[in-house]
Design an enzyme around this catalytic site. Structure first.
Site, PDB file in Angstrom:
ATOM      1  CG  LEU A  95      38.768  41.607  80.567  1.00  0.00           C
ATOM      2  CD1 LEU A  95      37.604  41.025  79.788  1.00  0.00           C
ATOM      3  CD2 LEU A  95      38.723  43.118  80.534  1.00  0.00           C
ATOM      4  CG  ASP A  96      39.162  44.381  87.529  1.00  0.00           C
ATOM      5  OD1 ASP A  96      40.257  43.787  87.585  1.00  0.00           O
ATOM      6  OD2 ASP A  96      39.023  45.590  87.802  1.00  0.00           O
ATOM      7  NE  ARG A  97      34.582  38.129  91.480  1.00  0.00           N
ATOM      8  CZ  ARG A  97      33.425  38.498  92.040  1.00  0.00           C
ATOM      9  NH1 ARG A  97      32.289  38.066  91.540  1.00  0.00           N
ATOM     10  NH2 ARG A  97      33.404  39.277  93.092  1.00  0.00           N
TER      11      ARG A  97
END
Length: 388
Positions: free
Chosen positions: A171-173
């Site tokens: 999951l992207d930051r």
């Protein structure tokens, strides 16, 4: 840990009672400081270890660091070598020392991590070999770059003593929502096999600009990620000139959930898993995520002025509904914010590292479900997914 160092530095360290940390030191609750709705990490001393790459060989130890690790000025690296904070094969060396391939280089430094939003990481499901959580926006999943303790894995270890943990997916930051973590390597490998075999389905929800089409939209367009720019582009070939299409094959299915005429809530089902795939495919449709500055064109930005400040939206309970035990209200500003100021540190006396502007943005993109053979894990929708 015993190291050779100059008498002056040794005296200073004795006075400051420096404790060097390595990756084996687990994060703890007292490591965090809360200020202005943000979670900071109390600066700490840390040992970075690497081995000299072939392209580094032949450089002086100071030039190597100044050219490859540009976050600090040249003079800092000169001082760090002289006082023994930078060593080669565990030994102090002169600033003119020429490094050789495969030598071990170590850097002992005062580490400052960027802050993240002061949300908890709520546990959604806890099983013998799996734990699922609601990942807040701005918090990276695992240690990377400047982040180590301010990560989902670090926070779960500090708050709940959960370790080891093996993230099952990315999951992207800046993305929030469901995150699945295996509690042992065997379970992690089983998940990996199912994902690689295409047996796992993913679903996200996004808030996009404009009125998204009512019918299902399937975007089957290559995604080309540019690591230098930190962004992806949708690549379409030209059958007339026979040019090859750049990037990797990518496919996403989009279904409109609702719209108020200004924004739309869209269900996103990525069939593949490319970097920024949902974000760039939504841009390709002409309906980018309404606060995604990276993929908003100028004309879209003007149309979406009320949705541009994702940082404001992510901080406000009215725009990012989270479980009751995840409210940032319980985090008043820390009363004890003291930490040792390191006279050599280029970040002190600030808590955040230099170059951090303090205005991180959480995207209106949220993971709501992962499912596979015989299992389903879900995360509640955020409040911004309800249009008014």
């Amino acid at each position: 840990m015993k190291r050779k160092r100059g008498e002056k530095e040794a005296a200073a360290e004795k006075k400051m009672e420096i404790v060097w940390q390595t990756p084996t030191n687990p994060p703890e609750k007292h490591d965090y400081i809360f200020r202005d709705g943000r979670r900071y990490v109390r600066p700490y001393y840390f040992e970075f270890i690497s081995h000299v790459k072939n392209r580094w060989a032949g450089k002086t130890i100071v030039n190597l660091f100044a050219e490859e690790f540009k976050g600090r000025p040249y003079d800092y690296y000169v001082s760090a070598v002289k006082c023994g904070r930078i060593q080669v094969d565990g030994e102090m060396v002169p600033i003119s020392y020429i490094v050789k391939s495969s030598q071990k280089i170590s850097h002992f430094l005062h580490r400052h991590e960027p802050p993240v939003m002061a949300w908890d990481v709520p546990i959604l499901d806890k099983e013998d070999d799996v734990v699922t959580v609601w990942k807040p926006a701005t918090v990276p999943v695992h240690p990377c770059g400047q982040y180590r303790k301010n990560t989902v894995v670090g926070l779960l270890q500090a708050e709940y003593g959960l370790a080891p943990l093996f993230p099952v997916h990315r999951l992207d930051r800046l993305v929030s929502g469901l995150l699945i973590l295996a509690r042992n390597a065997t379970k992690a490998d089983l998940f990996r096999q199912e994902i690689e075999a295409g047996k796992v389905q993913k679903q996200y929800v996004a808030k996009v600009v404009g009125v998204f089409p009512e019918d299902e939209q399937i975007v089957d367009v290559n995604v080309n990620y540019n690591a230098r720019e930190g962004r992806s582009t949708a690549e379409v070939g030209n059958s007339c000139d026979g040019s090859s299409i750049k990037g990797k094959t990518a496919c996403t299915k989009f279904t409109r959930i609702g719209t108020n005429g200004i924004h739309s809530i869209v269900s996103c089902k990525p069939i593949t898993g490319r970097t920024h795939q949902i974000r760039v495919h939504l841009q390709y449709t002409g309906h980018p995520i309404a606060n995604d500055i990276l993929y908003l064109s100028e004309n879209v930005t003007n149309r979406s002025s009320e949705g541009v400040n994702a940082d404001r939206a992510a901080r406000s309970p009215n725009n990012c509904l989270v479980p009751e035990n995840n409210s940032s209200d319980k985090y008043g500003d820390s009363t004890k914010e003291d930490f040792d100021i390191d006279p050599m540190c280029t970040n002190c006396p600030d808590l955040a590292p230099k170059g951090y502007d303090g205005h991180e943005e959480g995207l209106w993109l949220h993971c709501v479900q992962y499912s596979g053979p015989g299992w389903v894990y879900e995360c509640p929708y955020p409040d911004w997914a309800v249009l008014t």
